[in-house]
Structure formats: structure tokens, C-alpha cells
Design a protein around this motif. Structure first.
Motif, PDB file in Angstrom:
ATOM      1  N   ARG A  96       0.819  -1.217   0.000  1.00 55.15           N
ATOM      2  CA  ARG A  96       0.000   0.000   0.000  1.00 55.15           C
ATOM      3  C   ARG A  96       0.856   1.272   0.000  1.00 55.15           C
ATOM      4  NH1 ARG A  96      -1.993  -0.720   4.569  1.00 55.15           N
ATOM      5  NH2 ARG A  96      -0.814   0.791   5.785  1.00 55.15           N
ATOM      6  N   VAL A  97       1.825   1.336   0.899  1.00 57.34           N
ATOM      7  CA  VAL A  97       2.622   2.548   1.051  1.00 57.34           C
ATOM      8  C   VAL A  97       3.458   2.816  -0.194  1.00 57.34           C
ATOM      9  CG1 VAL A  97       4.448   3.642   2.393  1.00 57.34           C
ATOM     10  CG2 VAL A  97       2.665   2.326   3.545  1.00 57.34           C
ATOM     11  N   ALA A  98       4.090   1.784  -0.721  1.00 54.71           N
ATOM     12  CA  ALA A  98       4.946   1.961  -1.899  1.00 54.71           C
ATOM     13  C   ALA A  98       4.129   2.477  -3.081  1.00 54.71           C
ATOM     14  CB  ALA A  98       5.639   0.644  -2.246  1.00 54.71           C
ATOM     15  N   ASN A  99       2.900   1.991  -3.215  1.00 51.93           N
ATOM     16  CA  ASN A  99       2.051   2.456  -4.309  1.00 51.93           C
ATOM     17  C   ASN A  99       1.537   3.865  -4.078  1.00 51.93           C
ATOM     18  OD1 ASN A  99       1.353   0.493  -6.627  1.00 51.93           O
ATOM     19  ND2 ASN A  99       1.518  -0.812  -4.822  1.00 51.93           N
ATOM     20  N   ARG A 100       1.140   4.164  -2.859  1.00 52.81           N
ATOM     21  CA  ARG A 100       0.629   5.510  -2.584  1.00 52.81           C
ATOM     22  C   ARG A 100       1.700   6.556  -2.818  1.00 52.81           C
ATOM     23  NH1 ARG A 100      -2.821   4.978   3.040  1.00 52.81           N
ATOM     24  NH2 ARG A 100      -4.767   4.200   2.149  1.00 52.81           N
ATOM     25  N   LEU A 101       2.908   6.264  -2.367  1.00 57.31           N
ATOM     26  CA  LEU A 101       3.997   7.232  -2.505  1.00 57.31           C
ATOM     27  C   LEU A 101       4.441   7.385  -3.947  1.00 57.31           C
ATOM     28  CD1 LEU A 101       6.249   6.353   0.568  1.00 57.31           C
ATOM     29  CD2 LEU A 101       4.773   8.339   0.291  1.00 57.31           C
ATOM     30  N   GLY A 102       4.069   6.412  -4.798  1.00 63.49           N
ATOM     31  CA  GLY A 102       4.522   6.458  -6.175  1.00 63.49           C
ATOM     32  C   GLY A 102       5.892   5.828  -6.353  1.00 63.49           C
ATOM     33  N   LEU A 103       6.318   5.120  -5.321  1.00 63.94           N
ATOM     34  CA  LEU A 103       7.598   4.411  -5.402  1.00 63.94           C
ATOM     35  C   LEU A 103       7.502   3.267  -6.408  1.00 63.94           C
ATOM     36  CD1 LEU A 103      10.389   4.381  -4.014  1.00 63.94           C
ATOM     37  CD2 LEU A 103       9.429   2.894  -2.266  1.00 63.94           C
ATOM     38  N   VAL A 104       6.326   2.656  -6.471  1.00 62.74           N
ATOM     39  CA  VAL A 104       6.032   1.640  -7.481  1.00 62.74           C
ATOM     40  C   VAL A 104       4.651   1.933  -8.050  1.00 62.74           C
ATOM     41  CG1 VAL A 104       7.400  -0.128  -6.301  1.00 62.74           C
ATOM     42  CG2 VAL A 104       4.936   0.040  -5.878  1.00 62.74           C
ATOM     43  N   ASN A 105       4.311   1.234  -9.112  1.00 67.88           N
ATOM     44  CA  ASN A 105       2.974   1.333  -9.682  1.00 67.88           C
ATOM     45  C   ASN A 105       2.535  -0.074 -10.063  1.00 67.88           C
ATOM     46  OD1 ASN A 105       0.596   2.091 -10.857  1.00 67.88           O
ATOM     47  ND2 ASN A 105       1.540   2.905 -12.716  1.00 67.88           N
ATOM     48  N   SER A 106       1.871  -0.747  -9.134  1.00 66.06           N
ATOM     49  CA  SER A 106       1.625  -2.178  -9.338  1.00 66.06           C
ATOM     50  C   SER A 106       0.279  -2.611  -8.777  1.00 66.06           C
ATOM     51  CB  SER A 106       2.729  -2.986  -8.664  1.00 66.06           C
ATOM     52  OG  SER A 106       2.616  -2.845  -7.262  1.00 66.06           O
ATOM     53  N   LYS A 107      -0.280  -3.631  -9.393  1.00 66.86           N
ATOM     54  CA  LYS A 107      -1.536  -4.202  -8.928  1.00 66.86           C
ATOM     55  C   LYS A 107      -1.296  -5.232  -7.830  1.00 66.86           C
ATOM     56  CE  LYS A 107      -4.863  -2.379 -11.491  1.00 66.86           C
ATOM     57  NZ  LYS A 107      -5.810  -1.458 -10.848  1.00 66.86           N
ATOM     58  N   THR A 108      -0.365  -6.128  -8.055  1.00 63.97           N
ATOM     59  CA  THR A 108      -0.160  -7.242  -7.138  1.00 63.97           C
ATOM     60  C   THR A 108       1.095  -7.046  -6.295  1.00 63.97           C
ATOM     61  OG1 THR A 108       1.234  -8.522  -8.619  1.00 63.97           O
ATOM     62  CG2 THR A 108      -1.145  -8.749  -8.903  1.00 63.97           C
ATOM     63  N   SER A 109       1.137  -7.768  -5.178  1.00 64.31           N
ATOM     64  CA  SER A 109       2.294  -7.654  -4.292  1.00 64.31           C
ATOM     65  C   SER A 109       3.535  -8.266  -4.939  1.00 64.31           C
ATOM     66  CB  SER A 109       2.001  -8.325  -2.955  1.00 64.31           C
ATOM     67  OG  SER A 109       1.720  -9.686  -3.140  1.00 64.31           O
ATOM     68  N   ILE A 110       3.335  -9.198  -5.863  1.00 61.95           N
ATOM     69  CA  ILE A 110       4.484  -9.778  -6.564  1.00 61.95           C
ATOM     70  C   ILE A 110       5.111  -8.735  -7.479  1.00 61.95           C
ATOM     71  CG2 ILE A 110       5.201 -11.510  -8.261  1.00 61.95           C
ATOM     72  CD1 ILE A 110       3.192 -13.411  -7.091  1.00 61.95           C
ATOM     73  N   GLN A 111       4.262  -7.943  -8.142  1.00 62.39           N
ATOM     74  CA  GLN A 111       4.783  -6.847  -8.968  1.00 62.39           C
ATOM     75  C   GLN A 111       5.492  -5.814  -8.105  1.00 62.39           C
ATOM     76  OE1 GLN A 111       1.001  -5.802 -10.831  1.00 62.39           O
ATOM     77  NE2 GLN A 111       1.764  -6.526 -12.813  1.00 62.39           N
ATOM     78  N   THR A 112       4.890  -5.499  -6.947  1.00 59.09           N
ATOM     79  CA  THR A 112       5.535  -4.569  -6.022  1.00 59.09           C
ATOM     80  C   THR A 112       6.911  -5.076  -5.628  1.00 59.09           C
ATOM     81  OG1 THR A 112       3.403  -3.857  -5.134  1.00 59.09           O
ATOM     82  CG2 THR A 112       5.329  -3.470  -3.761  1.00 59.09           C
ATOM     83  N   GLU A 113       6.970  -6.367  -5.362  1.00 56.58           N
ATOM     84  CA  GLU A 113       8.225  -7.006  -4.967  1.00 56.58           C
ATOM     85  C   GLU A 113       9.329  -6.746  -6.001  1.00 56.58           C
ATOM     86  OE1 GLU A 113       7.509 -11.070  -3.593  1.00 56.58           O
ATOM     87  OE2 GLU A 113       9.339 -11.639  -4.633  1.00 56.58           O
ATOM     88  N   SER A 114       9.049  -7.037  -7.261  1.00 56.72           N
ATOM     89  CA  SER A 114      10.099  -6.895  -8.277  1.00 56.72           C
ATOM     90  C   SER A 114      10.426  -5.433  -8.541  1.00 56.72           C
ATOM     91  CB  SER A 114       9.688  -7.613  -9.566  1.00 56.72           C
ATOM     92  OG  SER A 114       8.522  -7.033 -10.089  1.00 56.72           O
ATOM     93  N   GLN A 115       9.391  -4.572  -8.490  1.00 58.63           N
ATOM     94  CA  GLN A 115       9.652  -3.152  -8.732  1.00 58.63           C
ATOM     95  C   GLN A 115      10.491  -2.539  -7.609  1.00 58.63           C
ATOM     96  OE1 GLN A 115       6.198  -0.812  -9.869  1.00 58.63           O
ATOM     97  NE2 GLN A 115       5.417  -2.459 -11.171  1.00 58.63           N
ATOM     98  N   LEU A 116      10.222  -2.959  -6.367  1.00 53.76           N
ATOM     99  CA  LEU A 116      11.024  -2.449  -5.256  1.00 53.76           C
ATOM    100  C   LEU A 116      12.458  -2.934  -5.358  1.00 53.76           C
ATOM    101  CD1 LEU A 116       8.604  -2.714  -2.187  1.00 53.76           C
ATOM    102  CD2 LEU A 116       9.410  -0.652  -3.343  1.00 53.76           C
ATOM    103  N   MET A 117      12.624  -4.189  -5.773  1.00 53.17           N
ATOM    104  CA  MET A 117      13.981  -4.716  -5.925  1.00 53.17           C
ATOM    105  C   MET A 117      14.739  -3.961  -7.009  1.00 53.17           C
ATOM    106  SD  MET A 117      13.784  -8.837  -5.241  1.00 53.17           S
ATOM    107  CE  MET A 117      12.518  -9.215  -6.402  1.00 53.17           C
ATOM    108  N   ASN A 118      14.014  -3.481  -8.019  1.00 51.54           N
ATOM    109  CA  ASN A 118      14.662  -2.733  -9.090  1.00 51.54           C
ATOM    110  C   ASN A 118      15.049  -1.323  -8.657  1.00 51.54           C
ATOM    111  OD1 ASN A 118      14.752  -4.624 -11.146  1.00 51.54           O
ATOM    112  ND2 ASN A 118      12.640  -4.221 -11.767  1.00 51.54           N
TER     113      ASN A 118
END
Length: 213
Positions: free
Chosen positions: A147-169
Motif C-alpha cells: 500500500r505505502v509503496a504504491n501511494r507514494l509512487g515508489l512503485v505502480n503495481s496491482k499485485t504484491s508480486i509486482q511490487t516485490e520486483s519493482q522495489l527490488m529494481n
DNA sequence: AACTCGGGGCA
DNA sequence: TGCCCAGAGTT
């Protein structure tokens, strides 16, 4: 454009991490990959502090998979009753011990697929074990992080798996651990699911969510 | 993808 | 005391 914004937010967070004291990061105490695995199974819907108070006694008496496997279900339940969901967790831990002994030679497996075969171990728990027991690159994503990563605009993802890879990048590897803890704490204390306290937030200038509300 | 589970915490 | 949480598992 969105990517640039994400990089700005990332840099702001990394700046904050330098000032953040290490007390902010709660950790599950353990002496082995096996103990971390059990502690992480226990930690679902439960604070690390309470898990530590349980595992301190549990692991003192039953530190290994062989020892814990010998413990009766009833006695295990008695140990973990303050963790919540203790019926399910006790059953999962018993079953996990048997699987470790029968299928994995008593060792904790080192791959996500194998870990997730263990009852009570989902993707988040598997990633915690990979990262913290074996130092294999993995980014545990819970609902706060997502939730936080998406709200802040740190990532832009639907699923937590997408969030995972985007954060790692986007986050440098040496900051994965403290960034993870910062996102969780920020989610609990400020960027709450229902009632985000944007007036208490330091990162509102680039925040997608705040700028829309 | 959406729902269920089943405890604790908290208003 | 009823609502909410946050993972895993199920369909």
C-alpha cells in the motif's frame, strides 16, 4: 515521468533512513534458519515482540527441528497461545517439522518454491527466510509495504508480486532491509489503510495519493 | 481475484 | 463488544 517521480521518492526515503535509528527495525530473534522459519510462521498477524517472547521459551527447550518435532501438539499450542491463530499455526508448525525431516533431510530448503510447499509458509514468509537466513536476494511484501509503496509512487503495481520486483529494481540492495522496515512502520503509524495521516507525513510533496485527496 | 480463516487489539 | 487487521489457503 512516473519513473522520475519514483526515483525522487526513493531518494527521499534513503535520506530518511540515514537519520532513522535502528530501533525502528523489529527483528525476529533466532539462532538458525529453522528457528527463523518457525518464528516467521508465528509472526503472521502478530507483532515481532510477542513472537520473540514466545520463541525465547520455546527455542530454549526445543531448539531444533528434531526437538520441536517431538513436542506434542497440545504442548506446542500452550507455548504459542498468545500469538493468535494458534490452532492453525500449531498444526502448520507440526506438519512443517515432519516435512523438513521427511522431505528435506531436516534442513530448511533454500528455494522459494520449496519453502512455499511448507504449510503456513506463503510468499512473504518464504522471502523473509530467504533474505534473512540465507542472504538470498528477496523482498518480503506485506500489505503495508504494498500500500505505502504504491501511494507514494515508489512503485505502480496491482499485485504484491509486482511490487516485490519493482522495489527490488528501484531500491539499492544495501537498503532493502531498512527500506522494508521503514515502509512497514510508515504504513502502521502514518500511511494507514483507512485513515492516512497525511499531515504527519514527511513525503507529501511527491506523493501520488496525497496530491489526489 | 475474491473469499475465508481465527485469533488479538482497539474504539 | 463489534470492527479491523494481515498473513495463508482455497475456490
Amino acid at each position: 515521468m512516473l519513473k522520475d517521480n519514483a526515483l525522487l521518492v526513493r531518494d527521499q526515503i534513503i535520506e530518511l533512513l540515514a537519520k532513522t535509528n535502528s530501533e525502528l527495525t523489529t527483528t525476529l530473534k533466532h539462532d538458525s534458519p529453522f528457528q527463523l522459519l518457525i518464528a516467521t510462521i508465528l509472526s503472521a498477524q502478530c507483532t515481532d515482540k510477542r513472537v520473540n517472547s514466545i520463541t525465547e521459551k520455546l527455542f530454549a527447550a526445543h531448539p531444533t527441528v528434531e526437538a520441536l518435532d517431538q513436542l506434542s501438539l497440545e504442548k506446542l499450542e500452550a507455548y504459542i497461545k498468545s500469538a493468535g491463530l494458534w490452532r492453525i499455526k500449531a498444526r502448520n508448525i507440526k506438519h512443517t517439522c515432519r516435512m523438513l525431516i521427511n522431505d528435506f533431510h531436516g534442513e530448511v530448503p533454500k528455494t522459494r518454491d520449496e519453502l512455499m510447499r511448507l504449510p503456513g509458509v506463503g510468499r512473504k514468509t518464504a522471502n523473509v527466510v530467504l533474505a534473512n537466513a540465507f542472504y538470498i536476494p528477496a523482498f518480503p511484501v506485506d500489505t503495508h509495504v504494498h500500500r505505502v509503496a504504491n501511494r507514494l509512487g515508489l512503485v505502480n503495481s496491482k499485485t504484491s508480486i509486482q511490487t516485490e520486483s519493482q522495489l527490488m529494481n528501484i531500491i539499492p540492495y544495501n537498503h532493502w532491509n531498512d527500506a522494508h522496515h521503514w515502509l512497514i512502520n510508515h504504513g502502521r503509524q502514518v500511511c494507514q489503510a483507512r485513515r492516512p495521516l497525511c499531515n504527519k507525513c514527511i513525503l507529501t510533496d511527491h506523493c501520488q495519493y496525497n496530491n489526489q485527496h
